[in-house]
Design a protein around this motif. Structure first.
Motif, PDB file in Angstrom:
ATOM      1  N   PHE A  87      40.164  18.384 124.162  1.00 23.30           N
ATOM      2  CA  PHE A  87      40.227  18.671 122.728  1.00 23.30           C
ATOM      3  C   PHE A  87      40.751  20.079 122.440  1.00 23.30           C
ATOM      4  N   PHE A  88      41.105  20.828 123.480  1.00 18.89           N
ATOM      5  CA  PHE A  88      41.734  22.137 123.324  1.00 18.89           C
ATOM      6  C   PHE A  88      43.252  21.997 123.457  1.00 18.89           C
ATOM      7  N   SER A  89      43.793  20.969 122.856  1.00 17.47           N
ATOM      8  CA  SER A  89      45.238  20.739 122.925  1.00 17.47           C
ATOM      9  C   SER A  89      45.963  21.720 122.004  1.00 17.47           C
ATOM     10  N   ALA A  90      47.274  21.714 122.085  1.00 12.46           N
ATOM     11  CA  ALA A  90      48.094  22.648 121.304  1.00 12.46           C
ATOM     12  C   ALA A  90      47.827  22.545 119.800  1.00 12.46           C
ATOM     13  N   ASP A  91      47.502  21.361 119.326  1.00  8.94           N
ATOM     14  CA  ASP A  91      47.239  21.220 117.889  1.00  8.94           C
ATOM     15  C   ASP A  91      45.748  21.308 117.553  1.00  8.94           C
ATOM     16  N   GLY A  92      44.951  21.830 118.485  1.00  5.72           N
ATOM     17  CA  GLY A  92      43.509  21.952 118.272  1.00  5.72           C
ATOM     18  C   GLY A  92      43.067  23.334 117.847  1.00  5.72           C
ATOM     19  N   ASN A  93      44.015  24.171 117.426  1.00  6.24           N
ATOM     20  CA  ASN A  93      43.686  25.538 117.010  1.00  6.24           C
ATOM     21  C   ASN A  93      43.805  25.647 115.496  1.00  6.24           C
ATOM     22  N   TYR A  94      42.762  25.241 114.810  1.00  6.96           N
ATOM     23  CA  TYR A  94      42.749  25.283 113.347  1.00  6.96           C
ATOM     24  C   TYR A  94      41.305  25.458 112.891  1.00  6.96           C
ATOM     25  N   PRO A  95      41.102  25.975 111.671  1.00  7.31           N
ATOM     26  CA  PRO A  95      39.730  26.108 111.169  1.00  7.31           C
ATOM     27  C   PRO A  95      39.061  24.739 111.115  1.00  7.31           C
ATOM     28  N   PRO A  96      37.849  24.644 111.518  1.00  8.87           N
ATOM     29  CA  PRO A  96      36.807  25.649 111.724  1.00  8.87           C
ATOM     30  C   PRO A  96      36.601  26.060 113.176  1.00  8.87           C
ATOM     31  N   THR A  97      37.642  26.143 113.968  1.00 12.36           N
ATOM     32  CA  THR A  97      37.477  26.494 115.375  1.00 12.36           C
ATOM     33  C   THR A  97      36.803  27.853 115.540  1.00 12.36           C
ATOM     34  N   LYS A  98      36.055  27.978 116.602  1.00 12.85           N
ATOM     35  CA  LYS A  98      35.483  29.266 116.986  1.00 12.85           C
ATOM     36  C   LYS A  98      36.252  29.833 118.172  1.00 12.85           C
ATOM     37  N   ALA A  99      37.216  29.058 118.664  1.00 11.35           N
ATOM     38  CA  ALA A  99      38.002  29.504 119.810  1.00 11.35           C
ATOM     39  C   ALA A  99      38.936  30.637 119.396  1.00 11.35           C
ATOM     40  N   LYS A 100      39.014  31.629 120.278  1.00  9.72           N
ATOM     41  CA  LYS A 100      39.949  32.729 120.042  1.00  9.72           C
ATOM     42  C   LYS A 100      41.365  32.243 120.353  1.00  9.72           C
ATOM     43  N   PRO A 101      42.369  32.857 119.757  1.00  6.51           N
ATOM     44  CA  PRO A 101      43.759  32.466 120.028  1.00  6.51           C
ATOM     45  C   PRO A 101      44.146  32.572 121.507  1.00  6.51           C
ATOM     46  N   VAL A 102      43.420  33.404 122.280  1.00 10.47           N
ATOM     47  CA  VAL A 102      43.755  33.553 123.699  1.00 10.47           C
ATOM     48  C   VAL A 102      43.550  32.261 124.493  1.00 10.47           C
ATOM     49  N   VAL A 103      42.776  31.321 123.946  1.00 10.76           N
ATOM     50  CA  VAL A 103      42.620  30.029 124.615  1.00 10.76           C
ATOM     51  C   VAL A 103      44.006  29.412 124.820  1.00 10.76           C
ATOM     52  N   TRP A 104      44.862  29.588 123.832  1.00  5.35           N
ATOM     53  CA  TRP A 104      46.193  29.004 123.898  1.00  5.35           C
ATOM     54  C   TRP A 104      47.230  29.987 124.460  1.00  5.35           C
ATOM     55  N   SER A 105      47.090  31.256 124.165  1.00  2.53           N
ATOM     56  CA  SER A 105      48.080  32.226 124.642  1.00  2.53           C
ATOM     57  C   SER A 105      47.845  32.617 126.105  1.00  2.53           C
ATOM     58  N   GLN A 106      46.629  32.445 126.593  1.00  9.89           N
ATOM     59  CA  GLN A 106      46.297  32.730 127.992  1.00  9.89           C
ATOM     60  C   GLN A 106      45.726  31.469 128.635  1.00  9.89           C
ATOM     61  N   ALA A 107      46.525  30.416 128.577  1.00  3.53           N
ATOM     62  CA  ALA A 107      46.063  29.104 129.033  1.00  3.53           C
ATOM     63  C   ALA A 107      45.634  29.102 130.497  1.00  3.53           C
ATOM     64  N   ALA A 108      46.312  29.861 131.337  1.00  2.00           N
ATOM     65  CA  ALA A 108      45.950  29.902 132.761  1.00  2.00           C
ATOM     66  C   ALA A 108      44.560  30.509 132.951  1.00  2.00           C
ATOM     67  N   GLU A 109      44.267  31.566 132.210  1.00  2.00           N
ATOM     68  CA  GLU A 109      42.948  32.194 132.301  1.00  2.00           C
ATOM     69  C   GLU A 109      41.860  31.257 131.769  1.00  2.00           C
ATOM     70  N   PHE A 110      42.168  30.548 130.690  1.00  2.00           N
ATOM     71  CA  PHE A 110      41.207  29.596 130.136  1.00  2.00           C
ATOM     72  C   PHE A 110      40.956  28.468 131.138  1.00  2.00           C
ATOM     73  N   LYS A 111      42.003  27.992 131.772  1.00  2.00           N
ATOM     74  CA  LYS A 111      41.871  26.938 132.786  1.00  2.00           C
ATOM     75  C   LYS A 111      41.046  27.444 133.971  1.00  2.00           C
ATOM     76  N   ALA A 112      41.258  28.686 134.375  1.00  2.94           N
ATOM     77  CA  ALA A 112      40.480  29.262 135.483  1.00  2.94           C
ATOM     78  C   ALA A 112      39.001  29.348 135.106  1.00  2.94           C
ATOM     79  N   ALA A 113      38.709  29.734 133.878  1.00  4.80           N
ATOM     80  CA  ALA A 113      37.316  29.804 133.418  1.00  4.80           C
ATOM     81  C   ALA A 113      36.699  28.408 133.376  1.00  4.80           C
ATOM     82  N   THR A 114      37.480  27.444 132.945  1.00  2.81           N
ATOM     83  CA  THR A 114      37.016  26.056 132.918  1.00  2.81           C
ATOM     84  C   THR A 114      36.717  25.570 134.335  1.00  2.81           C
ATOM     85  N   ASP A 115      37.629  25.836 135.250  1.00  7.45           N
ATOM     86  CA  ASP A 115      37.433  25.420 136.640  1.00  7.45           C
ATOM     87  C   ASP A 115      36.203  26.087 137.253  1.00  7.45           C
TER      88      ASP A 115
END
Length: 154
Positions: A83-111
């Motif tokens: 659910f963190f797809s490219a079109d999943g960054n809209y209000p009322p999200t609490k996710a910071k924009p870095v989820v999408w701009s730093q996708a590799a880091e987000f994936k590493a945190a997920t892993d």
């Protein structure tokens, strides 16, 4: 005009005005990606809470219950990320924009999070409370680390 009518109108008006003051933004996206991922995260939290109580000594360790809880958390832990797809960054999200701009880091945190959950499942039936405590702590720290880096707290 009956005396109850002005009172009723006042109550209705007050209710509508207070409702308009709410800062809760509704998820109006057709797929409701934010709502879906938040629902999974809430389930994950509710699943982890009893294991945290065991790890802190506030609840007795019951092998079957603990193993079922760990497995349920593992089953849930793979779900929110889609659910963190490219079109999943809209209000009322609490996710910071870095989820999408730093996708590799987000994936590493997920892993990293998924690895901590795997370890929890691995030790869940051991009755080794020190190992269980350590595994629960690792899951909780992984959650917090991800929140610190990728979630806006409101």
């Amino acid at each position: 005009m009956p005396k109850t009518l002005p009172v009723a109108l006042t109550l209705i008006t007050a209710t509508l005005l207070l409702g308009a003051c709410s800062d809760k933004v509704k998820d109006t996206h057709p797929q409701q990606l934010v709502t879906q991922r938040q629902a999974v995260f809430k389930k994950m939290t509710k699943t982890l809470e009893p294991m945290g109580l065991v790890a802190r000594g506030h609840k007795d360790y019951v092998k079957v219950e603990f193993m079922e809880g760990a497995q349920a958390l593992k089953d849930l832990s793979s779900q929110p990320w889609v659910f963190f797809s490219a079109d999943g960054n809209y209000p009322p999200t609490k996710a910071k924009p870095v989820v999408w701009s730093q996708a590799a880091e987000f994936k590493a945190a997920t892993d990293q999070y998924l690895a901590t959950v795997d370890k929890l499942v691995e030790v869940s039936g051991s009755a080794d409370l020190a190992a269980i405590r350590s595994a629960v702590d690792a899951v909780q720290k992984s959650c917090k680390s991800c929140h610190d880096q990728f979630r806006n707290e409101r």
